[in-house]
Design a protein around this motif. Structure first.
Motif, PDB file in Angstrom:
ATOM      1  N   LYS A 146       0.801  -1.224   0.000  1.00  0.00           N
ATOM      2  CA  LYS A 146       0.000   0.000   0.000  1.00  0.00           C
ATOM      3  C   LYS A 146       0.833   1.273   0.000  1.00  0.00           C
ATOM      4  CE  LYS A 146      -4.179  -1.816   0.362  1.00  0.00           C
ATOM      5  NZ  LYS A 146      -5.237  -1.575  -0.654  1.00  0.00           N
ATOM      6  N   GLY A 147       1.994   1.218   0.635  1.00  0.00           N
ATOM      7  CA  GLY A 147       2.826   2.410   0.759  1.00  0.00           C
ATOM      8  C   GLY A 147       3.604   2.344   2.062  1.00  0.00           C
ATOM      9  N   ARG A 148       4.296   3.420   2.377  1.00  0.00           N
ATOM     10  CA  ARG A 148       5.069   3.420   3.611  1.00  0.00           C
ATOM     11  C   ARG A 148       4.942   4.757   4.335  1.00  0.00           C
ATOM     12  NH1 ARG A 148      11.452   3.471   1.693  1.00  0.00           N
ATOM     13  NH2 ARG A 148      11.423   5.468   0.605  1.00  0.00           N
ATOM     14  N   LYS A 168      22.036  -3.447  23.383  1.00  0.00           N
ATOM     15  CA  LYS A 168      22.301  -2.165  22.734  1.00  0.00           C
ATOM     16  C   LYS A 168      21.158  -1.764  21.807  1.00  0.00           C
ATOM     17  CE  LYS A 168      27.347  -2.618  22.805  1.00  0.00           C
ATOM     18  NZ  LYS A 168      28.572  -2.701  21.967  1.00  0.00           N
ATOM     19  N   SER A 169      20.971  -0.457  21.692  1.00  0.00           N
ATOM     20  CA  SER A 169      19.974   0.068  20.761  1.00  0.00           C
ATOM     21  C   SER A 169      20.659   0.421  19.441  1.00  0.00           C
ATOM     22  CB  SER A 169      19.292   1.296  21.373  1.00  0.00           C
ATOM     23  OG  SER A 169      18.310   1.798  20.490  1.00  0.00           O
ATOM     24  N   PHE A 170      19.920   1.029  18.539  1.00  0.00           N
ATOM     25  CA  PHE A 170      20.488   1.468  17.269  1.00  0.00           C
ATOM     26  C   PHE A 170      19.651   2.629  16.737  1.00  0.00           C
ATOM     27  CE2 PHE A 170      17.623  -2.091  16.569  1.00  0.00           C
ATOM     28  CZ  PHE A 170      16.743  -1.607  15.619  1.00  0.00           C
ATOM     29  N   PRO A 171      20.252   3.513  15.938  1.00  0.00           N
ATOM     30  CA  PRO A 171      19.495   4.652  15.405  1.00  0.00           C
ATOM     31  C   PRO A 171      18.438   4.205  14.412  1.00  0.00           C
ATOM     32  CG  PRO A 171      21.679   4.536  14.405  1.00  0.00           C
ATOM     33  CD  PRO A 171      21.670   3.530  15.517  1.00  0.00           C
ATOM     34  N   CYS A 172      17.278   4.810  14.464  1.00  0.00           N
ATOM     35  CA  CYS A 172      16.203   4.424  13.533  1.00  0.00           C
ATOM     36  C   CYS A 172      15.530   5.649  12.921  1.00  0.00           C
ATOM     37  CB  CYS A 172      15.178   3.549  14.252  1.00  0.00           C
ATOM     38  SG  CYS A 172      14.385   4.317  15.675  1.00  0.00           S
ATOM     39  N   HIS A 173      16.289   6.751  12.820  1.00  0.00           N
ATOM     40  CA  HIS A 173      15.713   7.968  12.235  1.00  0.00           C
ATOM     41  C   HIS A 173      15.391   7.807  10.753  1.00  0.00           C
ATOM     42  CE1 HIS A 173      20.126   8.200  11.779  1.00  0.00           C
ATOM     43  NE2 HIS A 173      19.846   8.717  10.596  1.00  0.00           N
ATOM     44  N   ASP A 174      15.978   6.784  10.125  1.00  0.00           N
ATOM     45  CA  ASP A 174      15.736   6.548   8.705  1.00  0.00           C
ATOM     46  C   ASP A 174      14.665   5.494   8.471  1.00  0.00           C
ATOM     47  OD1 ASP A 174      17.648   4.674   9.851  1.00  0.00           O
ATOM     48  OD2 ASP A 174      17.854   3.847   7.836  1.00  0.00           O
ATOM     49  N   ALA A 175      14.044   5.007   9.537  1.00  0.00           N
ATOM     50  CA  ALA A 175      13.111   3.880   9.414  1.00  0.00           C
ATOM     51  C   ALA A 175      11.764   4.285   8.824  1.00  0.00           C
ATOM     52  CB  ALA A 175      12.911   3.225  10.779  1.00  0.00           C
ATOM     53  N   CYS A 176      11.146   3.330   8.164  1.00  0.00           N
ATOM     54  CA  CYS A 176       9.805   3.508   7.611  1.00  0.00           C
ATOM     55  C   CYS A 176       8.942   2.302   7.962  1.00  0.00           C
ATOM     56  CB  CYS A 176       9.847   3.659   6.085  1.00  0.00           C
ATOM     57  SG  CYS A 176      10.411   5.278   5.525  1.00  0.00           S
ATOM     58  N   VAL A 177       7.640   2.520   7.979  1.00  0.00           N
ATOM     59  CA  VAL A 177       6.683   1.437   8.189  1.00  0.00           C
ATOM     60  C   VAL A 177       6.111   1.058   6.823  1.00  0.00           C
ATOM     61  CG1 VAL A 177       4.588   0.680   9.352  1.00  0.00           C
ATOM     62  CG2 VAL A 177       6.089   2.351  10.458  1.00  0.00           C
ATOM     63  N   TYR A 178       6.389  -0.154   6.379  1.00  0.00           N
ATOM     64  CA  TYR A 178       5.869  -0.645   5.102  1.00  0.00           C
ATOM     65  C   TYR A 178       4.493  -1.264   5.360  1.00  0.00           C
ATOM     66  CZ  TYR A 178      10.669  -0.065   3.460  1.00  0.00           C
ATOM     67  OH  TYR A 178      11.899   0.453   3.124  1.00  0.00           O
ATOM     68  N   VAL A 179       3.495  -0.782   4.638  1.00  0.00           N
ATOM     69  CA  VAL A 179       2.107  -1.195   4.879  1.00  0.00           C
ATOM     70  C   VAL A 179       1.624  -2.071   3.729  1.00  0.00           C
ATOM     71  CG1 VAL A 179      -0.251  -0.407   5.267  1.00  0.00           C
ATOM     72  CG2 VAL A 179       1.676   0.932   6.164  1.00  0.00           C
ATOM     73  N   THR A 190      -4.802   2.287   6.855  1.00  0.00           N
ATOM     74  CA  THR A 190      -3.786   3.154   7.462  1.00  0.00           C
ATOM     75  C   THR A 190      -3.420   4.299   6.539  1.00  0.00           C
ATOM     76  OG1 THR A 190      -2.856   1.327   8.748  1.00  0.00           O
ATOM     77  CG2 THR A 190      -1.429   3.220   8.365  1.00  0.00           C
ATOM     78  N   ILE A 191      -3.335   4.013   5.243  1.00  0.00           N
ATOM     79  CA  ILE A 191      -2.971   5.041   4.265  1.00  0.00           C
ATOM     80  C   ILE A 191      -4.204   5.389   3.444  1.00  0.00           C
ATOM     81  CG2 ILE A 191      -1.482   5.618   2.321  1.00  0.00           C
ATOM     82  CD1 ILE A 191       0.568   3.699   3.381  1.00  0.00           C
ATOM     83  N   PRO A 192      -4.877   6.509   3.756  1.00  0.00           N
ATOM     84  CA  PRO A 192      -6.082   6.886   3.021  1.00  0.00           C
ATOM     85  C   PRO A 192      -5.754   7.358   1.621  1.00  0.00           C
ATOM     86  CG  PRO A 192      -5.472   8.615   4.550  1.00  0.00           C
ATOM     87  CD  PRO A 192      -4.543   7.467   4.819  1.00  0.00           C
ATOM     88  N   ILE A 193      -6.702   7.167   0.735  1.00  0.00           N
ATOM     89  CA  ILE A 193      -6.531   7.612  -0.652  1.00  0.00           C
ATOM     90  C   ILE A 193      -7.404   8.834  -0.883  1.00  0.00           C
ATOM     91  CG2 ILE A 193      -6.820   6.989  -3.077  1.00  0.00           C
ATOM     92  CD1 ILE A 193      -6.438   4.082  -2.267  1.00  0.00           C
ATOM     93  N   ASN A 194      -6.776   9.936  -1.293  1.00  0.00           N
ATOM     94  CA  ASN A 194      -7.520  11.163  -1.561  1.00  0.00           C
ATOM     95  C   ASN A 194      -6.955  11.789  -2.827  1.00  0.00           C
ATOM     96  OD1 ASN A 194      -8.866  13.593  -1.617  1.00  0.00           O
ATOM     97  ND2 ASN A 194      -8.726  13.922   0.587  1.00  0.00           N
ATOM     98  N   GLU A 195      -7.504  11.441  -3.953  1.00  0.00           N
ATOM     99  CA  GLU A 195      -6.955  11.880  -5.232  1.00  0.00           C
ATOM    100  C   GLU A 195      -7.238  13.346  -5.532  1.00  0.00           C
ATOM    101  OE1 GLU A 195      -8.643   9.221  -8.009  1.00  0.00           O
ATOM    102  OE2 GLU A 195      -7.509   7.464  -7.341  1.00  0.00           O
TER     103      GLU A 195
END
Length: 266
Positions: A146-148, A168-179, A190-195
């Motif tokens: 669907k998108g991210r 240990k943790s790790f940086p995730c500022h570049d992370a995305c949620v793939y839907v 989650t990702i609405p469509i509004n053309e």
């Protein structure tokens, strides 16, 4: 569903408590949200049918969302996600997606996979890899990417990502949620469509909550955010510079004194 929220882990409870010192705090926080939350250990994402808690399987529950943050193979000492294990990690994602599909509500169910996007993680081709096994099996239910979304852990306090078998943790500022979801449109998507909305015309218009709760990341939006960051950085440098130039004024006896130095009367 609010009545059934399984939280699953690949390792035994004793292993999690040994590796992650604050694991009990996390576990108590999960339990505090609802008495209906279920905890599952030794759950294999590639064999959900045989490793999920028995009450989940027996209830035949279908979920609106199945989420997995930062999937990776079980490699110890914080070495997860390396280039050498890329193909193994891709296969992990393929099998997880094919397994998760049977537990989704076909009206509104979605799978959310959160992962980093900087190299080498961008080479995983998450949008393509996640769908491969489903498509190879015929994809009769019409499941699709669907998108991210930009992943902001500040929206999930006190969430902290952890490495596999390493505290240990790790940086995730570049992370995305793939839907990923079904082709049919749903009011719960989650990702609405509004053309009708052109988000590139005016970034401030994109921020209008009456248009959409999701703001597309466009070139103009990135430029606007970047300019705001540069302006803020310049302002912070000026404050720091002005602070260095301000030194306490000395009194006639040599001690720091607030205000202007007074001249002694003769």
């Amino acid at each position: 569903r609010s009545a059934d929220k399984p939280h699953t882990y690949y390792r035994h409870l004793a292993t999690l408590q040994r590796v992650y010192p604050a694991f009990d705090d996390t576990l108590n926080a999960v339990k505090s949200y609802s008495t209906k939350n279920m905890i599952g250990y030794k759950v294999d994402a590639t064999q959900l049918q045989s490793t999920l808690p028995a009450n989940v399987i027996q209830s035949n529950v279908k979920f609106h969302r199945i989420c997995w943050n930062f999937p990776c193979t079980a490699i110890g000492r914080g070495q997860d996600g390396q280039n050498s294990a890329m193909e193994e990690n891709k296969d992990l994602v393929r099998k997880f997606m094919a397994n998760a599909l049977q537990f989704l509500d076909e009206e509104c169910g979605e799978v959310h996979i959160t992962h980093k996007t900087k190299p080498p993680y961008n080479q995983w081709d998450m949008e393509k890899v996640a769908m491969e096994e489903i498509n190879n099996n015929g994809n009769e239910l019409g499941f699709e990417y669907k998108g991210r979304l930009v992943f902001d852990k500040c929206n999930l306090p006190p969430y902290v990502p952890r490495k596999a078998l390493d505290k240990k943790s790790f940086p995730c500022h570049d992370a995305c949620v793939y839907v990923f979801g079904f082709q049919r449109k749903s009011s719960e998507s989650t990702i609405p469509i509004n053309e009708k909305v052109d988000f590139d015309q005016d970034v401030t218009r994109s921020l209008d909550s009456s248009i959409s709760a999701i703001i597309p990341v466009t070139t103009k939006l990135i430029e606007t955010v970047r300019n705001k960051h540069l302006t803020l950085a310049m302002y912070q440098r000026e404050l720091k510079s002005n602070g260095k130039n301000r030194r306490p004024m000395a009194s006639s006896d040599g001690n720091p004194k607030k205000g202007k130095m007074q001249r002694k009367r003769k």
